[in-house]
Design an enzyme around this catalytic site. Structure first.
Site, mmCIF file in Angstrom:
data_model
loop_
_atom_site.group_PDB
_atom_site.id
_atom_site.type_symbol
_atom_site.label_atom_id
_atom_site.label_comp_id
_atom_site.label_asym_id
_atom_site.label_seq_id
_atom_site.Cartn_x
_atom_site.Cartn_y
_atom_site.Cartn_z
ATOM 1 N N LYS A 10 0.830 -1.204 0.000
ATOM 2 C CA LYS A 10 0.000 0.000 0.000
ATOM 3 C C LYS A 10 0.864 1.253 0.000
ATOM 4 O O LYS A 10 2.038 1.231 0.380
ATOM 5 C CB LYS A 10 -0.938 0.010 1.214
ATOM 6 C CG LYS A 10 -0.278 0.387 2.560
ATOM 7 C CD LYS A 10 -0.323 1.894 2.816
ATOM 8 C CE LYS A 10 0.303 2.345 4.111
ATOM 9 N NZ LYS A 10 1.693 2.015 4.357
ATOM 10 N N SER A 134 8.507 -11.841 -1.346
ATOM 11 C CA SER A 134 7.856 -10.541 -1.450
ATOM 12 C C SER A 134 8.585 -9.614 -2.402
ATOM 13 O O SER A 134 9.814 -9.647 -2.518
ATOM 14 C CB SER A 134 7.768 -9.877 -0.070
ATOM 15 O OG SER A 134 7.058 -8.653 -0.144
ATOM 16 N N GLY A 139 10.154 -2.237 5.898
ATOM 17 C CA GLY A 139 10.420 -1.013 6.642
ATOM 18 C C GLY A 139 10.463 0.246 5.810
ATOM 19 O O GLY A 139 11.006 1.258 6.244
ATOM 20 N N GLY A 141 7.595 1.677 4.505
ATOM 21 C CA GLY A 141 6.298 2.344 4.532
ATOM 22 C C GLY A 141 5.350 1.898 3.444
ATOM 23 O O GLY A 141 4.364 2.590 3.149
ATOM 24 N N LEU A 142 5.613 0.732 2.849
ATOM 25 C CA LEU A 142 4.761 0.236 1.765
ATOM 26 C C LEU A 142 3.862 -0.914 2.218
ATOM 27 O O LEU A 142 3.317 -1.650 1.390
ATOM 28 C CB LEU A 142 5.617 -0.214 0.574
ATOM 29 C CG LEU A 142 6.490 0.874 -0.063
ATOM 30 C CD1 LEU A 142 7.271 0.304 -1.244
ATOM 31 C CD2 LEU A 142 5.657 2.072 -0.501
ATOM 32 N N GLY A 143 3.686 -1.065 3.516
ATOM 33 C CA GLY A 143 2.750 -2.060 4.026
ATOM 34 C C GLY A 143 3.224 -3.492 3.901
ATOM 35 O O GLY A 143 2.411 -4.406 3.742
ATOM 36 N N GLU A 191 -0.860 -8.191 12.621
ATOM 37 C CA GLU A 191 -0.262 -6.855 12.636
ATOM 38 C C GLU A 191 -0.052 -6.351 14.067
ATOM 39 O O GLU A 191 0.935 -5.674 14.367
ATOM 40 C CB GLU A 191 -1.167 -5.878 11.872
ATOM 41 C CG GLU A 191 -0.981 -5.879 10.362
ATOM 42 C CD GLU A 191 0.177 -5.012 9.945
ATOM 43 O OE1 GLU A 191 1.333 -5.505 9.984
ATOM 44 O OE2 GLU A 191 -0.046 -3.857 9.580
ATOM 45 N N ASP A 202 -3.461 -0.442 6.803
ATOM 46 C CA ASP A 202 -2.602 -1.220 5.896
ATOM 47 C C ASP A 202 -3.203 -2.580 5.570
ATOM 48 O O ASP A 202 -3.245 -2.991 4.397
ATOM 49 C CB ASP A 202 -1.214 -1.404 6.514
ATOM 50 C CG ASP A 202 -0.393 -0.130 6.506
ATOM 51 O OD1 ASP A 202 -0.978 0.950 6.267
ATOM 52 O OD2 ASP A 202 0.826 -0.206 6.745
#
Length: 385
Positions: A10, A134, A139, A141-143, A191, A202
């Site tokens: 995200k 992935s 880390g 900030g892209l979820g 989470e 997120d």
């Protein structure tokens, strides 16, 4: 049978930091994914294996050992998303501590805790081989952690009795609304293990895809009708999100009237973003005009974020570089480093993008293109041996 689930990352399109103070933010899925695959093993095997492909770590626990440490959990409860207690966290830590976890990767241990909790809660004590890979940097900030928890929860639930999927269907398929909500609730519990007190934005974006507006704890799903692309540049500069948020709050205390005006302006940008992306482009001229409006909104949003003290020299380097190509950019997430978004209008050529990426790379930054507002979590089944 092997079950594979993929969940998107995200970005925050508009409203970061303002959302902390009760104003609107707009978040979107991106077509970069975290993928979990699970293959159940025969009962004779008695092993749960977790393979983290991107960081080259493998873990293995005997089912007997997991049962011994987590005996208080009893039978799986896949239809009832439940928070992990402090007592259970300690038990999970025991299982992880028994593995050879490199000190340099110890920050990822909470992700393994989340895996063990979701696995045993949803599937119980069944032997399996689980692999994860992935496209999302950790880390940044892209979820990435939300995509991890969503794809894991989806794959586990697909093997449980709590969802009814057509396992004969080929290719990627989606969950119905109630099943997706169950995935989302379990992912949120994961989470919480990783982050403590996540907002839930997120994992919701990763589960449902498309675009979400978020204000004062209330999420509204938005259907984007614009085929947007962004260049996402990872500055690789670490940032302290808590410190950045605290600094903005301190500035708001010192300058309440001015900061109120700034935050109101950011909210107006978020609302306009939402309106524009929901509009239907009647022709290329209309689409181009909307892209130009979004670019202007991004530039204004970035200026406001700079005024509240969350930009960074690395971010400014991206802005100045993209400006040479007459492209609009803004930070996404906490700021202070992290990632920067650059809007790629439909008219932009691949050659121009390549030049921009090369120039940004000279700063040591990593850039990649991503589609905005696509589907959420998806599932597929492989019946080959």
């Amino acid at each position: 049978m092997e079950v594979t689930a993929r969940a998107p990352g995200k970005i925050i399109l508009a409203g970061e930091h303002a959302v902390v103070h009760g104003y609107t933010a707009v978040a979107s899925s991106i077509d970069l994914y975290t993928v979990f695959s699970i293959r159940l093993r025969s009962e004779d095997d008695d092993t749960v294996k977790l393979k983290l492909n991107d960081i080259g770590l493998d873990f293995s626990w005997s089912v007997r050992r997991i049962k011994e440490v987590l005996s208080h959990l009893g039978s799986p409860f896949s239809s009832t998303p439940t928070s992990c207690s402090l007592e259970t966290i300690k038990s999970l830590a025991t299982l992880v501590d028994e593995q050879s976890f490199p000190e340099t990767k110890i920050g990822l241990a909470s992700g393994v805790y989340a895996f063990l909790w979701l696995y045993t809660s949803i599937l119980g004590f069944k032997p399996a081989t689980v692999t994860v890979s992935s496209e999302l940097p950790v880390g940044a900030g892209l979820g990435s952690s939300a995509a991890y928890c969503v794809s894991l929860s989806a794959a586990l639930l697909a093997l449980s009795d709590s969802v009814k999927l057509d396992v004969s269907q080929k290719g990627w398929s989606t969950f119905n609304e109630s099943e997706a909500e169950l995935v989302n609730k379990w992912a949120f519990e994961g989470e919480k293990i990783i982050h403590g007190k996540p907002s839930g934005v997120d994992n919701s974006v990763s589960t449902f895809g498309n675009v979400i507006k978020f204000k004062s704890g209330v999420m509204t799903r938005v259907n984007s009708n614009m085929p947007l692309r962004m260049l996402i540049t990872n500055t690789k500069v670490g940032r302290d999100t808590k410190a950045l948020v605290a600094n903005v709050s301190a500035r708001k205390s010192r300058h309440p009237d001015a900061m109120c005006s700034v935050l109101n302006a950011i909210e107006a940008i978020s609302d306009e973003w939402s309106t524009i992306i929901q509009s239907h482009a009647v022709d290329d001229l209309y689409l181009s005009a909307n892209e130009e409006k979004l670019g202007e909104l991004m530039e204004m949003n970035q200026g406001l974020l700079l005024s509240i003290g969350v930009s960074h020299a690395s971010i400014e380097n991206v802005l100045q570089t993209s400006m040479k190509y007459k492209l609009a950019s803004k930070l996404t997430g906490a700021g202070g480093g992290g990632c920067v978004l650059t809007l790629l209008p439909t008219y932009i050529s691949g050659e121009v993008i390549d030049k921009l990426v090369e120039e940004l790379g000279s700063f040591g930054f990593q850039s990649f293109t991503a589609g905005i507002g696509g589907k959420g979590v998806q599932i597929s089944f492989d019946h080959s041996s």
